[in-house]
Design an enzyme around this catalytic site. Structure first.
Site, PDB file in Angstrom:
ATOM      1  N   ASP A 145      -1.342   1.521   4.812  1.00 49.90           N
ATOM      2  CA  ASP A 145      -0.891   3.080   5.252  1.00 49.90           C
ATOM      3  C   ASP A 145      -2.273   4.022   5.387  1.00 49.90           C
ATOM      4  O   ASP A 145      -3.452   3.651   5.079  1.00 49.90           O
ATOM      5  CB  ASP A 145      -0.206   3.376   4.311  1.00 49.90           C
ATOM      6  CG  ASP A 145       1.350   2.821   4.129  1.00 49.90           C
ATOM      7  OD1 ASP A 145       1.402   2.217   5.118  1.00 49.90           O
ATOM      8  OD2 ASP A 145       1.755   2.969   3.046  1.00 49.90           O
ATOM      9  N   TYR A 147      -4.527  -6.518  -4.077  1.00 53.66           N
ATOM     10  CA  TYR A 147      -4.807  -5.223  -4.094  1.00 53.66           C
ATOM     11  C   TYR A 147      -5.407  -4.595  -5.330  1.00 53.66           C
ATOM     12  O   TYR A 147      -5.116  -5.191  -6.473  1.00 53.66           O
ATOM     13  CB  TYR A 147      -3.488  -4.219  -3.802  1.00 53.66           C
ATOM     14  CG  TYR A 147      -3.141  -4.223  -2.344  1.00 53.66           C
ATOM     15  CD1 TYR A 147      -3.692  -3.365  -1.469  1.00 53.66           C
ATOM     16  CD2 TYR A 147      -2.172  -5.100  -2.021  1.00 53.66           C
ATOM     17  CE1 TYR A 147      -3.105  -3.434  -0.139  1.00 53.66           C
ATOM     18  CE2 TYR A 147      -1.642  -5.134  -0.489  1.00 53.66           C
ATOM     19  CZ  TYR A 147      -2.174  -4.083   0.357  1.00 53.66           C
ATOM     20  OH  TYR A 147      -1.893  -4.010   1.649  1.00 53.66           O
TER      21      TYR A 147
END
EC number: 5.4.99.12
Length: 289
Positions: free
Chosen positions: A53, A119
């Site tokens: 994003d 992540y």
């Protein structure tokens, strides 16, 4: 022929990975495709492992593209895709770096062959905020937290679940994921106190999922939510308005795991196929993020 790219970027000044139609918005995909197309004199369309994003960074992103063999026959490349690293290094802006280019192995698909994504979320609760040198990749949380409470909240989420409460809705996409690791760590130093990192690993993540997982644990860590908050959210049938979404700037994609070469195509076919959640009455299409 298929070419694999290994790359990194600072997401601060990008509107995410994905190009947005005919828009001139600056995205990682658009900048890379424009430069690759110029160098190779062919239209390049990238497929990526993790469609990050706006504001999200990557240190271990993977992508691929398909191109005719003659595109690599120009003198500066001479059939060797690794020579694109130097060419792109001269052309790309400072916030994108392609550090590896090579022929993809048979059956490789950057998105569908992936077994898991890694992540890291970095956040500080210090009232002064992040160090200036870490301001782009360290988010700030306004209240102090207890690490033990956050870890208990994270542990409750491990395994195969429907994470619909933590995901923004996307048509025809399942929110079933296998969360394989969610570990919090205090990484504070004398010059950088009250800094925490969450290491999050899953087969795939739906839209906004990692930041929602982090935000939920932070809410438990600060005492705003009870210790059973995250476990209760797994029973939800839609996205929960109670889930806080942590800021994008703290999140980085740090790695993507793939199976051995002889399993790449098999993995891609499995991932593309319909995946059925054991307790669900209907099958849903997997849509990796």
């Amino acid at each position: 022929m298929r070419i694999r790219l290994d790359l990194a970027y600072d997401g601060t000044d990008f509107h995410g990975w994905a190009k947005q139609g005919t828009s001139d918005l600056r995205t990682v995909q658009k900048v890379l495709e424009d430069n690759l197309s110029m160098v190779l004199r062919e239209t390049v369309e990238l497929t990526v492992a993790g469609r990050t994003d706006a504001g999200v960074h990557a240190a271990g992103q993977v992508a691929h593209f398909d191109i005719p063999a003659h595109a690599l026959e120009q003198r500066s490349i001479d059939g060797d895709p690794s020579k694109l690293v130097r060419r792109l290094g001269r052309l790309l802006p400072d916030d994108i770096r392609v550090h590896g280019v090579r022929f993809a192995e048979p059956g490789f698909d950057a998105r569908f062959s992936a077994m898991r994504r890694h992540y890291v979320y970095r956040i500080t609760t210090h009232p002064a905020g992040a160090l200036p040198t870490r301001r782009h990749d360290t988010a700030q949380w306004p209240k102090p937290v207890e690490l033990e409470r956050m870890q208990l909240a994270a542990d409750a989420l491990l395994g195969l679940h429907d994470f619909v409460a933590f995901c923004k809705a996307k048509p025809h996409a399942t929110t079933v994921r296998e969360l394989q690791k969610f570990a919090w760590k205090d990484v504070s130093t004398d010059i950088e106190p009250q800094v925490y990192e969450a290491h999050v690993v899953a087969d795939a993540f739906c839209w906004s999922m990692v930041r929602s997982l982090v935000g939920s644990c932070m809410a438990v860590g600060e005492g705003r939510r009870g210790s059973g908050f995250t476990a209760e959210l797994l029973d939800a049938s839609e996205r929960s308005p109670m889930v806080p979404v942590a800021p994008a700037k703290g999140l980085s994609l740090v790695g993507v795991d793939y199976p051995s070469a002889d399993k790449l195509q098999e993995r891609a076919l499995e991932t593309r196929a319909v995946r059925e959640f054991p307790d669900a009455s209907a099958s849903l299409k997997l849509d990796d993020e």
